[in-house]
Design a protein around this motif. Structure first.
Motif, PDB file in Angstrom:
ATOM      1  N   UNK A 132       0.817  -1.210   0.000  1.00 26.71           N
ATOM      2  CA  UNK A 132       0.000   0.000   0.000  1.00 26.71           C
ATOM      3  C   UNK A 132       0.846   1.253   0.000  1.00 26.71           C
ATOM      4  N   UNK A 133       0.237   2.369  -0.398  1.00 23.92           N
ATOM      5  CA  UNK A 133       0.932   3.652  -0.420  1.00 23.92           C
ATOM      6  C   UNK A 133       0.984   4.254   0.981  1.00 23.92           C
ATOM      7  N   UNK A 134       1.906   5.198   1.164  1.00 23.93           N
ATOM      8  CA  UNK A 134       1.963   5.973   2.389  1.00 23.93           C
ATOM      9  C   UNK A 134       2.435   5.215   3.609  1.00 23.93           C
ATOM     10  N   UNK A 135       3.124   4.091   3.425  1.00 24.01           N
ATOM     11  CA  UNK A 135       3.535   3.276   4.564  1.00 24.01           C
ATOM     12  C   UNK A 135       4.836   3.777   5.181  1.00 24.01           C
ATOM     13  N   UNK A 136       4.961   3.589   6.493  1.00 20.42           N
ATOM     14  CA  UNK A 136       6.216   3.870   7.192  1.00 20.42           C
ATOM     15  C   UNK A 136       7.055   2.603   7.165  1.00 20.42           C
ATOM     16  N   UNK A 137       8.298   2.725   6.716  1.00 20.00           N
ATOM     17  CA  UNK A 137       9.194   1.574   6.601  1.00 20.00           C
ATOM     18  C   UNK A 137      10.437   1.858   7.433  1.00 20.00           C
ATOM     19  N   UNK A 138      10.799   0.896   8.255  1.00 21.71           N
ATOM     20  CA  UNK A 138      11.892   1.066   9.206  1.00 21.71           C
ATOM     21  C   UNK A 138      12.843  -0.116   9.080  1.00 21.71           C
ATOM     22  N   UNK A 139      14.147   0.128   9.229  1.00 18.62           N
ATOM     23  CA  UNK A 139      15.086  -0.990   9.267  1.00 18.62           C
ATOM     24  C   UNK A 139      15.987  -0.893  10.491  1.00 18.62           C
ATOM     25  N   UNK A 140      16.683  -1.994  10.776  1.00 14.35           N
ATOM     26  CA  UNK A 140      17.666  -2.048  11.849  1.00 14.35           C
ATOM     27  C   UNK A 140      18.773  -2.991  11.414  1.00 14.35           C
ATOM     28  N   UNK A 168      22.866   0.479  13.304  1.00 18.07           N
ATOM     29  CA  UNK A 168      22.263   1.609  12.600  1.00 18.07           C
ATOM     30  C   UNK A 168      20.793   1.325  12.327  1.00 18.07           C
ATOM     31  N   UNK A 169      20.030   2.407  12.122  1.00 18.81           N
ATOM     32  CA  UNK A 169      18.610   2.295  11.761  1.00 18.81           C
ATOM     33  C   UNK A 169      18.231   3.496  10.920  1.00 18.81           C
ATOM     34  N   UNK A 170      17.294   3.275  10.003  1.00 23.32           N
ATOM     35  CA  UNK A 170      16.805   4.337   9.127  1.00 23.32           C
ATOM     36  C   UNK A 170      15.330   4.103   8.837  1.00 23.32           C
ATOM     37  N   UNK A 171      14.682   5.107   8.204  1.00 24.22           N
ATOM     38  CA  UNK A 171      13.260   4.964   7.882  1.00 24.22           C
ATOM     39  C   UNK A 171      12.950   5.735   6.606  1.00 24.22           C
ATOM     40  N   UNK A 172      11.769   5.476   6.026  1.00 27.23           N
ATOM     41  CA  UNK A 172      11.224   6.302   4.964  1.00 27.23           C
ATOM     42  C   UNK A 172       9.712   6.180   4.979  1.00 27.23           C
ATOM     43  N   UNK A 173       9.041   7.108   4.334  1.00 20.66           N
ATOM     44  CA  UNK A 173       7.596   7.015   4.066  1.00 20.66           C
ATOM     45  C   UNK A 173       7.469   6.777   2.570  1.00 20.66           C
ATOM     46  N   UNK A 174       6.962   5.613   2.183  1.00 21.10           N
ATOM     47  CA  UNK A 174       6.910   5.249   0.764  1.00 21.10           C
ATOM     48  C   UNK A 174       5.704   5.893   0.092  1.00 21.10           C
ATOM     49  N   UNK A 175       5.934   6.522  -1.048  1.00 21.17           N
ATOM     50  CA  UNK A 175       4.866   7.231  -1.750  1.00 21.17           C
ATOM     51  C   UNK A 175       3.835   6.272  -2.331  1.00 21.17           C
ATOM     52  N   UNK A 176       4.283   5.200  -2.959  1.00 22.32           N
ATOM     53  CA  UNK A 176       3.371   4.257  -3.595  1.00 22.32           C
ATOM     54  C   UNK A 176       3.811   2.832  -3.307  1.00 22.32           C
ATOM     55  N   UNK A 177       2.880   1.910  -3.400  1.00 23.31           N
ATOM     56  CA  UNK A 177       3.170   0.504  -3.118  1.00 23.31           C
ATOM     57  C   UNK A 177       4.159  -0.064  -4.128  1.00 23.31           C
TER      58      UNK A 177
END
Length: 229
Positions: A132-140, A168-177
């Motif tokens: 889905x669009x608009x999701x918060x994605x996080x890594x570690x 380390x950790x980072x994130x993004x908000x994905x525009x589209x699926x």
């Protein structure tokens, strides 16, 4: 409504039981994500982390490389304001807590997808395919190299040189699926990387039309009634 980054926090690097850090959540349709990056490949013991006394939900199982071990947990609708993240650590192993919070997240069925990978190459990376669009994605990431990373694919949360290894950790908000790759710029050593995506809140659509009350909607019959003759 796409997810929106809210705040971040991290603990000291230590072996306390419990390990704690204060984190402040604000806004509506909140989501809290917690990564535990542990020194060595021995799993942490003691049970689930809590935020303001509420247990968090684990994503997958601990992901071990030779010199690090990664856990990820999340909590929809965490308490608003400043509260304590507490992580049991009965084995008193060294670890770092990295937390981030978001608004605009779905409050039930929040987790969309996650992916894990371990390796020994330079520049660890993991591709996931979101639904889905608009999701918060996080890594570690936990990494055996004795220096911190020098770059990454998305927005930095924290990158720490822990002496004999790093995290380390980072994130993004994905525009589209669709496909998205998370990567870290660092020389070769053993590493563990987890990526997780969380769904955006979607407001329900209400019918703004007035309820039907019968009748002809204001249209009247202009013909006179038939009378038998």
């Amino acid at each position: 409504m796409a997810c929106v980054f809210d705040a971040k926090s991290q603990s000291i690097y230590d072996d306390l039981n419990p390990m704690t850090v204060s984190h402040t959540c604000t806004g509506t349709n909140r989501l809290l994500v917690l990564s535990l990056i542990v020194k060595g490949d021995i799993a942490r013991t003691g049970g689930a982390p809590t935020y303001a006394g509420v247990e968090m939900t684990q994503i997958g199982t601990p992901l071990a490389a030779t010199e690090s071990n990664v856990e990820m947990w999340y909590l929809p609708n965490p308490a608003s304001g400043a509260n304590t993240l507490s992580v049991p650590n009965t084995g008193t192993i060294l670890m770092r807590l990295i937390a981030s919070s978001y608004t605009g997240a779905l409050q039930s069925g929040t987790l969309d997808i996650y992916g894990d990978v371990t390796g020994t190459t330079a520049n660890p990376s993991k591709l996931i395919t979101t639904g889905g669009a608009g999701e918060a994605i996080v890594d570690a990431m936990g990494n055996g190299l004795a220096t911190a990373e020098t770059g990454r694919s998305h927005t930095l949360l924290y990158a720490n040189d822990e002496g004999t290894w790093n995290d380390a950790a980072q994130y993004t908000i994905q525009t589209s699926a669709g496909d998205i790759t998370f990567s870290h710029t660092i020389a070769a050593d053993d590493w563990a990387l987890r990526v997780a995506s969380f769904k955006q809140y979607v407001a329900s659509i209400t019918d703004s039309q007035p309820a039907y009350t019968g009748g002809h909607g204001g249209i009247t019959d202009s013909q006179p009634a038939y009378a038998a003759g």
